[in-house]
Design a protein around this motif. Structure first.
Motif, PDB file in Angstrom:
ATOM      1  N   THR A  86     -34.127  48.058  14.891  1.00 28.11           N
ATOM      2  CA  THR A  86     -35.433  48.450  15.389  1.00 28.11           C
ATOM      3  C   THR A  86     -36.036  49.934  14.909  1.00 28.11           C
ATOM      4  O   THR A  86     -37.033  50.472  15.375  1.00 28.11           O
ATOM      5  CB  THR A  86     -35.566  48.475  16.843  1.00 28.11           C
ATOM      6  OG1 THR A  86     -34.749  49.052  17.478  1.00 28.11           O
ATOM      7  CG2 THR A  86     -35.449  46.948  17.353  1.00 28.11           C
ATOM      8  N   VAL A 208     -36.490  33.444  20.332  1.00 24.85           N
ATOM      9  CA  VAL A 208     -37.160  34.057  19.555  1.00 24.85           C
ATOM     10  C   VAL A 208     -37.175  35.473  19.591  1.00 24.85           C
ATOM     11  O   VAL A 208     -37.589  36.444  18.733  1.00 24.85           O
ATOM     12  CB  VAL A 208     -38.871  33.641  20.029  1.00 24.85           C
ATOM     13  CG1 VAL A 208     -38.917  34.082  21.263  1.00 24.85           C
ATOM     14  CG2 VAL A 208     -40.006  34.083  19.158  1.00 24.85           C
ATOM     15  N   TRP A 209     -36.559  35.952  20.514  1.00 21.64           N
ATOM     16  CA  TRP A 209     -36.334  37.315  20.744  1.00 21.64           C
ATOM     17  C   TRP A 209     -35.559  38.040  19.516  1.00 21.64           C
ATOM     18  O   TRP A 209     -36.087  39.009  18.990  1.00 21.64           O
ATOM     19  CB  TRP A 209     -35.408  37.650  22.059  1.00 21.64           C
ATOM     20  CG  TRP A 209     -34.907  39.119  22.220  1.00 21.64           C
ATOM     21  CD1 TRP A 209     -35.454  40.093  22.732  1.00 21.64           C
ATOM     22  CD2 TRP A 209     -33.399  39.396  21.955  1.00 21.64           C
ATOM     23  NE1 TRP A 209     -34.499  41.156  22.702  1.00 21.64           N
ATOM     24  CE2 TRP A 209     -33.434  40.617  22.380  1.00 21.64           C
ATOM     25  CE3 TRP A 209     -32.701  38.819  21.352  1.00 21.64           C
ATOM     26  CZ2 TRP A 209     -32.229  41.518  22.082  1.00 21.64           C
ATOM     27  CZ3 TRP A 209     -31.147  39.465  21.241  1.00 21.64           C
ATOM     28  CH2 TRP A 209     -31.127  40.901  21.562  1.00 21.64           C
ATOM     29  N   ARG A 211     -35.957  37.111  16.468  1.00 20.01           N
ATOM     30  CA  ARG A 211     -36.873  37.185  15.288  1.00 20.01           C
ATOM     31  C   ARG A 211     -37.704  38.301  15.652  1.00 20.01           C
ATOM     32  O   ARG A 211     -38.071  39.038  14.934  1.00 20.01           O
ATOM     33  CB  ARG A 211     -37.893  35.961  15.384  1.00 20.01           C
ATOM     34  CG  ARG A 211     -36.772  34.726  14.609  1.00 20.01           C
ATOM     35  CD  ARG A 211     -37.712  33.725  14.395  1.00 20.01           C
ATOM     36  NE  ARG A 211     -38.381  32.733  15.346  1.00 20.01           N
ATOM     37  CZ  ARG A 211     -37.884  31.960  16.060  1.00 20.01           C
ATOM     38  NH1 ARG A 211     -36.524  31.629  15.897  1.00 20.01           N
ATOM     39  NH2 ARG A 211     -38.405  31.288  17.170  1.00 20.01           N
ATOM     40  N   TRP A 212     -38.187  38.554  16.625  1.00 26.26           N
ATOM     41  CA  TRP A 212     -38.987  39.646  17.289  1.00 26.26           C
ATOM     42  C   TRP A 212     -38.177  41.026  16.985  1.00 26.26           C
ATOM     43  O   TRP A 212     -38.872  41.963  16.364  1.00 26.26           O
ATOM     44  CB  TRP A 212     -39.394  39.822  18.787  1.00 26.26           C
ATOM     45  CG  TRP A 212     -40.233  38.688  19.295  1.00 26.26           C
ATOM     46  CD1 TRP A 212     -40.980  37.780  18.384  1.00 26.26           C
ATOM     47  CD2 TRP A 212     -40.392  38.254  20.535  1.00 26.26           C
ATOM     48  NE1 TRP A 212     -41.908  37.073  19.221  1.00 26.26           N
ATOM     49  CE2 TRP A 212     -41.390  37.387  20.500  1.00 26.26           C
ATOM     50  CE3 TRP A 212     -40.144  38.671  21.917  1.00 26.26           C
ATOM     51  CZ2 TRP A 212     -42.067  36.739  21.599  1.00 26.26           C
ATOM     52  CZ3 TRP A 212     -40.528  38.088  23.060  1.00 26.26           C
ATOM     53  CH2 TRP A 212     -41.731  37.148  22.791  1.00 26.26           C
ATOM     54  N   TYR A 214     -36.136  41.762  14.306  1.00 26.80           N
ATOM     55  CA  TYR A 214     -36.280  41.873  12.907  1.00 26.80           C
ATOM     56  C   TYR A 214     -37.708  42.401  12.541  1.00 26.80           C
ATOM     57  O   TYR A 214     -38.096  43.056  11.726  1.00 26.80           O
ATOM     58  CB  TYR A 214     -35.688  40.619  12.134  1.00 26.80           C
ATOM     59  CG  TYR A 214     -34.216  40.543  12.197  1.00 26.80           C
ATOM     60  CD1 TYR A 214     -33.498  41.461  11.002  1.00 26.80           C
ATOM     61  CD2 TYR A 214     -33.647  39.734  12.941  1.00 26.80           C
ATOM     62  CE1 TYR A 214     -32.238  41.138  11.016  1.00 26.80           C
ATOM     63  CE2 TYR A 214     -32.436  39.827  12.995  1.00 26.80           C
ATOM     64  CZ  TYR A 214     -31.511  40.452  11.876  1.00 26.80           C
ATOM     65  OH  TYR A 214     -30.115  40.571  11.971  1.00 26.80           O
ATOM     66  N   ALA A 215     -38.730  41.497  13.223  1.00 23.81           N
ATOM     67  CA  ALA A 215     -40.070  41.879  13.092  1.00 23.81           C
ATOM     68  C   ALA A 215     -40.533  43.217  13.581  1.00 23.81           C
ATOM     69  O   ALA A 215     -41.220  43.843  12.750  1.00 23.81           O
ATOM     70  CB  ALA A 215     -40.911  40.858  13.765  1.00 23.81           C
ATOM     71  N   VAL A 216     -40.158  43.734  14.641  1.00 24.78           N
ATOM     72  CA  VAL A 216     -40.417  45.241  15.215  1.00 24.78           C
ATOM     73  C   VAL A 216     -39.865  46.206  14.234  1.00 24.78           C
ATOM     74  O   VAL A 216     -40.297  47.061  14.002  1.00 24.78           O
ATOM     75  CB  VAL A 216     -40.040  45.294  16.580  1.00 24.78           C
ATOM     76  CG1 VAL A 216     -39.938  46.932  16.954  1.00 24.78           C
ATOM     77  CG2 VAL A 216     -40.719  44.402  17.470  1.00 24.78           C
ATOM     78  N   ALA A 223     -45.798  43.495  13.777  1.00 23.80           N
ATOM     79  CA  ALA A 223     -45.642  42.782  15.040  1.00 23.80           C
ATOM     80  C   ALA A 223     -46.471  43.020  16.317  1.00 23.80           C
ATOM     81  O   ALA A 223     -46.696  42.209  17.028  1.00 23.80           O
ATOM     82  CB  ALA A 223     -44.110  43.502  15.404  1.00 23.80           C
ATOM     83  N   ILE A 228     -46.530  40.482  19.375  1.00 24.61           N
ATOM     84  CA  ILE A 228     -45.079  40.677  19.789  1.00 24.61           C
ATOM     85  C   ILE A 228     -45.104  41.665  20.985  1.00 24.61           C
ATOM     86  O   ILE A 228     -45.594  42.789  20.711  1.00 24.61           O
ATOM     87  CB  ILE A 228     -44.154  40.702  18.647  1.00 24.61           C
ATOM     88  CG1 ILE A 228     -44.204  39.657  17.807  1.00 24.61           C
ATOM     89  CG2 ILE A 228     -42.625  40.995  19.074  1.00 24.61           C
ATOM     90  CD1 ILE A 228     -43.508  39.915  16.442  1.00 24.61           C
ATOM     91  N   VAL A 230     -43.697  44.616  21.824  1.00 29.67           N
ATOM     92  CA  VAL A 230     -43.039  45.539  20.927  1.00 29.67           C
ATOM     93  C   VAL A 230     -42.312  46.297  21.915  1.00 29.67           C
ATOM     94  O   VAL A 230     -40.963  46.816  21.798  1.00 29.67           O
ATOM     95  CB  VAL A 230     -43.812  46.140  20.036  1.00 29.67           C
ATOM     96  CG1 VAL A 230     -43.087  47.388  19.375  1.00 29.67           C
ATOM     97  CG2 VAL A 230     -44.291  45.370  18.828  1.00 29.67           C
ATOM     98  N   VAL A 233     -39.371  44.697  23.609  1.00 28.52           N
ATOM     99  CA  VAL A 233     -38.274  44.313  22.730  1.00 28.52           C
ATOM    100  C   VAL A 233     -37.533  45.650  22.448  1.00 28.52           C
ATOM    101  O   VAL A 233     -36.050  45.639  22.493  1.00 28.52           O
ATOM    102  CB  VAL A 233     -38.868  43.940  21.350  1.00 28.52           C
ATOM    103  CG1 VAL A 233     -37.846  43.896  20.449  1.00 28.52           C
ATOM    104  CG2 VAL A 233     -39.494  42.431  21.497  1.00 28.52           C
TER     105      VAL A 233
END
Length: 350
Positions: A86, A208-209, A211-212, A214-216, A223, A228, A230, A233
């Motif tokens: 992150t 899904v956490w 994937r979140w 990596y997105a964040v 994101a 999401i 953020v 996360v």
């Protein structure tokens, strides 16, 4: 006469230049593949080379020692890995391990059973991680370096104060067995590492956490626009990093049959090195949990081999530093090759 285009380039010249462009992309793809597999390849080569220098390296007893010695780094590095994904960093993990071990030792001497001692140590680690995450996110700090540096000092000071600056001997038999007993020829701590890795892997791959995260780390602004959460996360990865530090404290306390405010010195650097050597990026959004474990084992192999070769302990720090520089440069090269591939692929599609 060959047909010409508006730029003056002949069709024959264009046909001759096209294969060169197509050959470049597979070459870059091969380079990226080698860099991605780099940690595994380097570890294998390292073991092969060092096994020639020391005949004791690949003995069963020494391999068991390496796994036992790297268990704490491996567990804590997995939590650090999530934080780095992150674009963050957790400098407090070493002091967190020390504080958790001291609190566990004090609870044992107060008469708590093994299950409560373990829960107290893991809970203490998670509490420090929660403080890091909440202060970083909701305190709107510019970077987690600030709060984790603060908790590094606070946790170390608390550990020294509670233990009066000394190690506190004594741990429950169950914790001692975890740190010292072997199961099927493997240290008990190895199964703890495997269990933590399995749980985090399942969470990262099936929830899904995962994937979140990596997105964040990859595109935090995107994101946010995608809805999401953020903030939570980010808090969650620091809580998990603290949990891993607490579990690491249990393993270390089992190996030493004590809690000590001196535990975890430079552990934050070892875990960051393991994650980066394993192929993660400080830019966030890229990395694999297994590579963090490979990085931890690589550090353990290097240190073990240098000890077998009677190399000065100060020189070992130099070697680890050089390995980190090489790993970071590999990440820079990988980013360059990925950029080149995108440019060439865009050129082929246009």
């Amino acid at each position: 006469m060959p047909e010409t285009r508006g730029t003056g380039t002949t069709v024959g010249d264009a046909a001759m230049s096209a294969p060169k462009k197509q050959e470049a992309v597979p070459g870059l793809a091969l380079g990226l593949a080698l860099l991605s597999a780099g940690p595994v390849v380097i570890l294998v080569l390292l073991i092969v080379v060092l096994s020639f220098l020391s005949p004791y390296l690949l003995t069963g007893r020494n391999l068991s020692n390496i796994l036992a010695q790297t268990a704490v780094i491996s567990v804590v590095a997995m939590g650090q890995h999530l934080v780095i994904l992150t674009r963050g960093i957790d400098l407090s993990v070493g002091s967190n391990v020390a504080l958790a071990s001291v609190v566990g030792a004090l609870s044992f001497h107060a008469g708590a059973p093994a299950s409560v001692v373990i829960a107290v140590m893991v809970g203490c680690g998670a509490a420090v991680g929660t403080i890091n995450g909440l202060f970083y996110v909701f305190g709107r700090l510019p970077h987690p370096f600030i709060i984790t540096l603060a908790t590094l000092s606070i946790a170390k000071g608390l550990a020294l104060q509670l233990a009066d600056g000394r190690a506190i001997p004594g741990m429950p038999d169950a914790i001692d067995a975890l740190g010292r007993e072997a199961v099927w020829g493997l240290p008990g701590s190895v199964f703890v590492v495997a269990g933590v890795a399995a749980v985090l892997f399942v969470m990262a791959k099936t929830m899904v956490w995962g994937r979140w995260i990596y997105a964040v780390g990859g595109r935090p602004d995107a994101a946010l626009r995608m809805g999401i959460p953020v903030s939570w996360v980010l808090v969650s990865v620091y809580v998990i990093s603290g949990l891993c530090a607490g579990i690491g404290a249990v393993i270390l306390a089992g190996r030493t049959d004590a809690g000590s405010p001196l535990f975890g010195n430079l552990l934050e650097l070892d875990t960051i090195a393991a994650v980066i050597i394993g192929g993660a990026s400080f830019l966030g959004g890229r990395g694999h949990l297994g590579h963090a474990l490979i990085g931890a084992i690589m550090i353990g192999v290097i240190r073990n081999a240098l000890n077998l070769l009677n190399v000065n302990v100060f020189f070992q720090l130099i070697v680890i530093g050089v390995v980190i520089v090489i790993a970071v440069e590999s990440d820079v090269l990988r980013n360059y090759l990925e950029g080149r591939m995108r440019v060439l692929q865009a050129g082929r599609q246009s």
